[in-house]
Structures are given as structure tokens and as C-alpha cells.
Design an enzyme around this catalytic site. Structure first.
Site, PDB file in Angstrom:
ATOM      1  CD  GLU A 224      -2.598  -1.577   2.337  1.00  0.00           C
ATOM      2  OE1 GLU A 224      -2.569   0.007   2.836  1.00  0.00           O
ATOM      3  OE2 GLU A 224      -4.226  -2.020   2.460  1.00  0.00           O
ATOM      4  CG  HIS A 258      -9.324   0.363   3.339  1.00  0.00           C
ATOM      5  ND1 HIS A 258      -8.103   1.490   2.900  1.00  0.00           N
ATOM      6  CD2 HIS A 258      -8.209  -0.054   3.517  1.00  0.00           C
ATOM      7  CE1 HIS A 258      -6.795   1.556   2.386  1.00  0.00           C
ATOM      8  NE2 HIS A 258      -7.170   0.361   3.763  1.00  0.00           N
TER       9      HIS A 258
END
Length: 371
Positions: A224, A258
């Protein structure tokens, strides 16, 4: 014959007034309203390098200014960042939707597939960013890696200082956990006597075999941060965006990655409103952390700094504000840690701590003008 004189009604040719004495003329990029970023600034090229007695200071990726990559349009930079965010999530479902592989038979096999997908997506984002920024034109590989914040110099500072700075937010959490550990130390879950060292060794052995530990503390932080910080922030910088805009707007891409948790919770049978509430809290937390991670990456210029902060935040979760067991000690520690965090935020992330030479600029990318 002499040329006829212009009458009073004819337009007169406009002449550019000479510059006033002692006044510097702004560059064309500044007159057009575009900030001179690392990709379109000529200031670093026109200023002669400083003379120094130590040639080693000139050899570090942060100290030497490599050839600036070509400027890219701002819309193209935003589109590339959005595509990276979407692909990072979409590739996780590629084994079953695109490759038509059978569903995983166990949780370990399921996450092993996702680990491979995350690695492939991260590598593709790095290659795309390198192509857009023209990183291949850099002669030295260390300079090319420094564009992504992958550096070997000042590594100790990039690990220790951000880790200690982030720990201040969790001062209350540390007090609550140490209090709980001290009360339960000497016995295991069944009440059998066991030393604290043996209990810690058992916990470490169990954690190394847990696939969720590898997901939360290894794969997710590294991939990430590589995609959403090391790839996106240089793209936005070269797109002409301001530093503050990048810090506060780039976490939008991070939070969008997300949103798949809402779909997964709904598939697990969770109520839609409850799933929406859970994902909303997660998105708020990821946005706040995205601000901090982008701030760390820009200030330090090292990818390791947001990675260690990401690992610590995943380990600690939300900060603990109070606890009935500690009789107010947790709240006091949280308050003191939070005040210390905000007081030390800028001094602890000063670019001078993480770079050997700044060349009049306080940023590793040749763009930032913060002091």
C-alpha cells in the site's frame, strides 16, 4: 519619401516596458500561475552546485539533483492515480473472476492468492509510474529508486524517528496494555504458571504462523505504501499540484481502495447499515492516516518512514483514550502523548535530518519549499 504620420484615431503599436532597475522578472511558468515543480523547474539547473570538501555528500540520491523527469498534465496524473487505486483492489478478485480459478479451500490459500495479486499490482504501478515520469532516463539506478523514496542513506533516522513520533499517539494504549500484561504475567490462559519470557516466545511463534499477521504487518504496509505513496505522490508532484493539496487529497485514493470491505461484509451476511457504519469508521481512520503517511513521505523522502508508521498503526489499532483499570493514568498518558506529537511533528520530520544536502530546497524531490 517619409512615412506618413499616424493619426490620433489609428491604433498605436504596443511596446513592452523595460523592467524596472533592481526588479527580477518572474519566469513564464510562474506568470502562467503554475508552480515550478520538480518536473518543470529550471531553478535547480541554473543555480551552480555548492562547493564542498567532502564529495560523499554530493553522491547521495537526496543530495544530488538528478535529471528532472518530464512534466505531465495534472489530469493525467490524477487519472493515473485513480487507475492505480482501482487496479489495486480489482486485481484481488482476478483469480476467481478473470482466471476462473476454483475458490480457495482454506483461509491460508485465500490470502496467499491475495498476496500474489497485491505484489503484481504493486509492480505494475511502479512500472507505470516509471514510464510516465521518464525514470528510465536516469543514469544511476540509485537515483531512479530515490524517485520512489527507496534509499539506503539516513536509513536509521528514517526508521527510528518516525516510529518514536508515531508511538506518542499511542501512549495511552501502551499504558493500558502494559497494565494488562503486568496483571496477567506469570500465568497462561488456563491459569498455569509460566514466565513472561516464555509467554512472549509462544506469542511470537504463534504470530509467525498466522497468515493475518503477515497480511496486516508485512504485505499490506509494504504494497500500500509503495502504490499510494511512492507512486502517486511523485506523479501528483510532477502534475503541478501543491504540497498541501497532495497531503490532504491523495488519501482519497487510499480510502477508495478500502471500499471493497463493504462488499465483503455484505457477503458475510452482515447487515447493510452495520456494514456501512463499520466501513465509514475505517474510511475515516484511513483518511487521517493517509494524511500522516503522505506528510512523512514528503518530509523525509524515504519510503521506510510511512511503512514503519503503517505497521505500528496496524498493530495498535485505534488509540485508547481511557481505561477503568488504570484509574486515569491512560487518559493522562494519551493527553501528554498527543500534545508531544503535535509539538514535535515538524521538528522531528525536518528534511535536514534525512538528507545530506538540500541545495536551498527543503525537499528530497527538489520541489518543497518548507523550512
Amino acid at each position: 519619401a517619409p512615412a506618413p504620420l499616424l493619426n490620433s484615431t489609428s491604433p498605436r503599436p504596443r511596446r513592452r516596458a523595460p523592467p524596472l532597475p533592481g526588479r527580477k522578472q518572474r519566469p513564464r511558468s510562474a506568470r502562467r500561475g503554475r508552480s515550478p515543480g520538480p518536473c518543470n523547474s529550471t531553478a535547480a539547473k541554473s543555480v551552480p552546485p555548492r562547493k564542498t570538501s567532502s564529495p560523499e555528500l554530493m553522491a547521495t540520491p537526496a543530495g544530488s539533483h538528478p535529471a528532472s523527469p518530464p512534466a505531465i498534465p495534472g489530469k493525467a496524473a490524477v487519472a493515473a492515480c485513480a487507475a492505480m487505486a482501482v487496479s489495486y483492489v480489482a486485481v484481488l478478485y482476478a483469480p476467481t473472476l478473470l482466471l476462473r480459478l476454483p475458490p480457495a479451500t482454506s483461509l491460508r490459500a485465500f490470502f496467499h492468492r491475495r498476496f500474489v495479486c497485491a505484489a503484481v499490482s504493486s509492480a505494475a504501478s511502479v512500472l507505470a509510474t516509471a514510464a510516465l515520469l521518464g525514470v528510465w532516463s536516469l543514469s544511476d539506478s540509485s537515483k531512479a529508486l530515490a524517485v520512489f523514496g527507496i534509499r539506503s542513506d539516513h536509513l536509521l533516522e528514517a526508521v527510528v524517528v518516525p516510529l518514536l513520533l508515531t508511538s506518542l499517539v499511542y501512549a495511552g494504549s501502551f499504558v493500558a496494555r502494559l497494565w494488562a500484561m503486568s496483571s496477567s504475567c506469570g500465568t497462561d490462559d488456563d491459569g498455569v504458571g509460566v514466565s513472561c519470557t516464555e509467554k512472549l516466545a509462544r506469542w511470537m511463534q504463534t504470530s509467525l504462523q498466522d497468515v493475518m499477521v503477515w497480511r496486516n504487518y508485512v504485505v499490506a504496509p509494504f504494497t500500500e505504501e509503495l502504490v499510494f505513496r511512492a507512486c502517486m505522490i511523485p506523479l501528483l508532484l510532477c502534475g503541478g499540484f501543491k504540497m498541501y493539496n497532495i497531503i490532504f487529497l491523495s488519501p482519497i485514493f487510499f480510502s477508495l481502495a478500502h471500499l471493497n470491505h463493504l462488499f465483503e461484509l455484505h457477503q458475510q451476511g452482515c447487515n447493510f447499515m452495520r456494514s456501512l457504519l463499520i466501513v465509514g469508521v475505517q474510511l475515516g481512520y484511513t483518511v487521517i492516516f493517509g494524511w500522516y503517511a503522505a506528510f512523512l513521505f514528503i518530509r523525509t523522502g524515504n519510503l521506510v518512514s510511512p511503512i514503519v508508521a503503517h505497521i505500528l498503526c496496524n498493530m495498535m489499532g485505534l488509540p485508547v483514550f481511557s481505561s477503568q483499570r488504570t484509574r486515569g493514568l491512560t487518559s493522562l498518558a494519551f493527553l501528554a502523548g498527543s500534545v508531544s506529537f503535535f509539538c514535535l511533528l515538524f521538528p522531528a520530520t525536518s528534511p535536514k535530518l534525512y538528507n545530506a544536502r538540500l541545495d536551498g530546497c527543503s525537499c528530497w524531490h527538489g520541489y518543497c519549499r518548507w523550512s
